[in-house]
Design a protein around this motif. Structure first.
Motif, short mmCIF file in Angstrom:
data_model
loop_
_atom_site.label_atom_id
_atom_site.label_comp_id
_atom_site.label_asym_id
_atom_site.label_seq_id
_atom_site.Cartn_x
_atom_site.Cartn_y
_atom_site.Cartn_z
N LEU A 195 0.83 -1.21 0.00
CA LEU A 195 0.00 0.00 0.00
C LEU A 195 0.87 1.26 0.00
O LEU A 195 0.60 2.22 -0.72
CB LEU A 195 -0.93 -0.01 1.21
N MET A 196 1.94 1.25 0.80
CA MET A 196 2.85 2.40 0.85
C MET A 196 3.51 2.61 -0.50
O MET A 196 3.65 3.75 -0.97
CB MET A 196 3.90 2.18 1.94
N ALA A 197 3.90 1.51 -1.15
CA ALA A 197 4.55 1.62 -2.46
C ALA A 197 3.58 2.12 -3.52
O ALA A 197 3.95 2.88 -4.41
CB ALA A 197 5.13 0.27 -2.87
N THR A 198 2.31 1.71 -3.42
CA THR A 198 1.31 2.13 -4.40
C THR A 198 0.98 3.62 -4.24
O THR A 198 0.86 4.35 -5.22
CB THR A 198 0.02 1.30 -4.23
N LEU A 199 0.84 4.06 -2.99
CA LEU A 199 0.56 5.48 -2.76
C LEU A 199 1.74 6.34 -3.19
O LEU A 199 1.58 7.44 -3.70
CB LEU A 199 0.24 5.71 -1.28
N LEU A 247 -6.74 -3.71 3.98
CA LEU A 247 -5.47 -3.43 3.31
C LEU A 247 -5.55 -3.75 1.82
O LEU A 247 -5.10 -2.97 0.98
CB LEU A 247 -4.35 -4.23 3.97
N GLU A 248 -6.12 -4.92 1.49
CA GLU A 248 -6.24 -5.31 0.09
C GLU A 248 -7.11 -4.32 -0.68
O GLU A 248 -6.81 -3.94 -1.81
CB GLU A 248 -6.80 -6.73 -0.01
N LYS A 249 -8.23 -3.92 -0.06
CA LYS A 249 -9.13 -2.95 -0.69
C LYS A 249 -8.44 -1.61 -0.88
O LYS A 249 -8.63 -0.93 -1.89
CB LYS A 249 -10.39 -2.80 0.16
N SER A 250 -7.62 -1.21 0.09
CA SER A 250 -6.91 0.06 0.01
C SER A 250 -5.91 0.05 -1.14
O SER A 250 -5.76 1.04 -1.85
CB SER A 250 -6.20 0.35 1.33
N VAL A 251 -5.21 -1.07 -1.32
CA VAL A 251 -4.24 -1.18 -2.40
C VAL A 251 -4.94 -1.07 -3.75
O VAL A 251 -4.50 -0.37 -4.66
CB VAL A 251 -3.44 -2.50 -2.30
N GLU A 256 -6.37 2.08 -8.60
CA GLU A 256 -7.40 2.61 -9.50
C GLU A 256 -7.35 4.13 -9.58
O GLU A 256 -7.57 4.72 -10.63
CB GLU A 256 -8.78 2.15 -9.02
N SER A 257 -7.04 4.78 -8.44
CA SER A 257 -6.97 6.24 -8.44
C SER A 257 -5.81 6.74 -9.29
O SER A 257 -5.82 7.87 -9.77
CB SER A 257 -6.83 6.76 -7.01
N ARG A 258 -4.79 5.91 -9.48
CA ARG A 258 -3.64 6.28 -10.30
C ARG A 258 -3.79 5.81 -11.74
O ARG A 258 -2.87 5.91 -12.54
CB ARG A 258 -2.35 5.69 -9.70
N GLY A 259 -4.96 5.21 -12.05
CA GLY A 259 -5.19 4.75 -13.41
C GLY A 259 -4.58 3.41 -13.71
O GLY A 259 -4.51 2.98 -14.86
N GLU A 260 -4.12 2.70 -12.66
CA GLU A 260 -3.53 1.38 -12.85
C GLU A 260 -4.62 0.32 -12.76
O GLU A 260 -5.64 0.51 -12.09
CB GLU A 260 -2.46 1.11 -11.80
N THR A 261 -4.41 -0.80 -13.42
CA THR A 261 -5.37 -1.89 -13.36
C THR A 261 -5.17 -2.66 -12.08
O THR A 261 -4.08 -3.15 -11.81
CB THR A 261 -5.18 -2.83 -14.57
N ALA A 262 -6.24 -2.75 -11.30
CA ALA A 262 -6.17 -3.48 -10.05
C ALA A 262 -6.18 -4.97 -10.34
O ALA A 262 -7.06 -5.48 -11.01
CB ALA A 262 -7.35 -3.12 -9.15
N GLU A 263 -5.19 -5.70 -9.86
CA GLU A 263 -5.10 -7.14 -10.08
C GLU A 263 -6.12 -7.86 -9.22
O GLU A 263 -6.60 -7.36 -8.21
CB GLU A 263 -3.69 -7.64 -9.75
N ALA A 264 -6.45 -9.06 -9.65
CA ALA A 264 -7.43 -9.86 -8.89
C ALA A 264 -6.89 -10.19 -7.52
O ALA A 264 -7.60 -10.19 -6.53
CB ALA A 264 -7.75 -11.14 -9.65
#
Length: 323
Positions: A195-199, A247-251, A256-264
């Motif tokens: 999550l920290m890396a994604t943000l 945590l999974e939902k936050s990631v 998604e907010s960065r326009g990346e495809t959220a993996e399953a």
């Protein structure tokens, strides 16, 4: 910018005349107190207890109330002639690495402006010395009726000073952490890392005060006689959610907010400290090695036996035939 204090920086025997200027400004929207029935302004008037009359600001001074209730008047002239060197001076007492300063001690921020042409050279000298040393200066100064600590550092081409709280003014964090013992699993830490890396990081210039903007919209709507916009209520406030699911939902939401495809499935970041163990491989190798040694030993043992038998056969003398 208007100065709020005039004095000098004392740098050893070097004196640098300066002006103290506020480095920050508030953009908060202020409200007036009004009478709810007719919107009339509510004002506070200052009365003298002895004369029972309203007094003007020019008639108001300072006074210290003694234990027996006696008022000891203190004038601005009394404060300006205090028998301490920091009354009109920012006295530098030490130079330390910036990491030594606890952020909890940080208070108001000011710019120190050189006062007049003679201050330009010593001001520049102190600024460049701070730059080259990669340190900050710790100073003592008096402002608004008390002696304070300050930290001087370079900001651009200027010297800034942060007011510091005295160490005994910072409370210890006793009783703040949870009392109950909590165990955090490795998988939870991996998800927190993900999550920290994604943000990632952010440029502070891109952030703005959304509360103030929303408040301005409400004021504008009411001034125009329109219905103020409503903020959708949050449904997650106060709920205790499953930590892993949250945590999974936050990631996913951050991606998604960065326009990346959220993996399953969220793949946790590999941890440097937690390396996979190779116990099974070692055991298998050990078994194979043991088997090889056993086979070799068995073969080696049989060979001497065969050799002995052959040797014994060779050494047996042939029988003589009867004449």
């Amino acid at each position: 910018m208007r100065s709020i204090w005039n004095g000098a920086i004392s740098f050893g025997l070097v004196s640098i005349p300066i002006k103290l200027v506020n480095a920050t400004e508030s953009h908060s929207i202020s409200f007036r107190q009004v009478h709810t029935e007719d919107n009339g302004r509510i004002r506070y008037r200052k009365f003298c207890e002895l004369e029972d009359r309203e007094v003007t600001q020019s008639e108001i001074g300072k006074g210290y109330e003694d234990a027996d209730g006696t008022i000891v008047p203190i004038t601005d002239d009394d404060l300006s002639h205090l028998p301490i060197p920091t009354a009109r001076t920012i006295e530098i007492v030490a130079f330390v690495p910036a990491e030594r300063i606890d952020p909890l001690q940080m208070d108001a921020a000011y710019y120190l402006a050189a006062s007049g042409a003679p201050a330009a050279k010593p001001y520049t000298l102190l600024r460049e010395a701070l730059k080259r040393s990669h340190k900050v200066a710790i100073a003592k100064y008096a402002l608004r009726g008390r002696e304070r600590l300050g930290m001087l550092r370079v900001v651009g081409d200027a010297i800034a000073m942060h007011g510091l709280l005295w160490p005994d003014e910072v409370r210890a964090p006793e009783g703040i952490a949870p009392d109950t013992a909590v165990t955090v699993r490795d998988k939870e830490l991996d998800l927190a890392d993900a999550l920290m890396a994604t943000l990632g990081e952010v440029d502070l210039e891109d952030l703005h005060d959304e509360y103030r903007q929303a408040l301005e919209d409400v004021i504008a709507a009411k001034a125009a006689g329109e219905t103020p916009p409503e903020t959708p209520s949050s449904t997650s406030a106060g709920k205790v959610l499953d930590l892993m699911a949250a945590l999974e939902k936050s990631v996913r939401a951050a991606k998604e907010s960065r326009g990346e495809t959220a993996e399953a499935e969220i793949t946790p970041l590999p941890s440097k400290k937690r390396t996979p163990k190779k116990t099974t491989a070692k055991k298998t190798t050990a078994k194979k090695t043991t088997a090889k040694k056993a086979t070799t030993k068995s073969t080696t043992t049989k060979k001497p036996t065969t050799a002995k038998t052959t040797t014994a056969a060779k050494k047996t003398p042939p029988r003589k035939r009867p004449a």
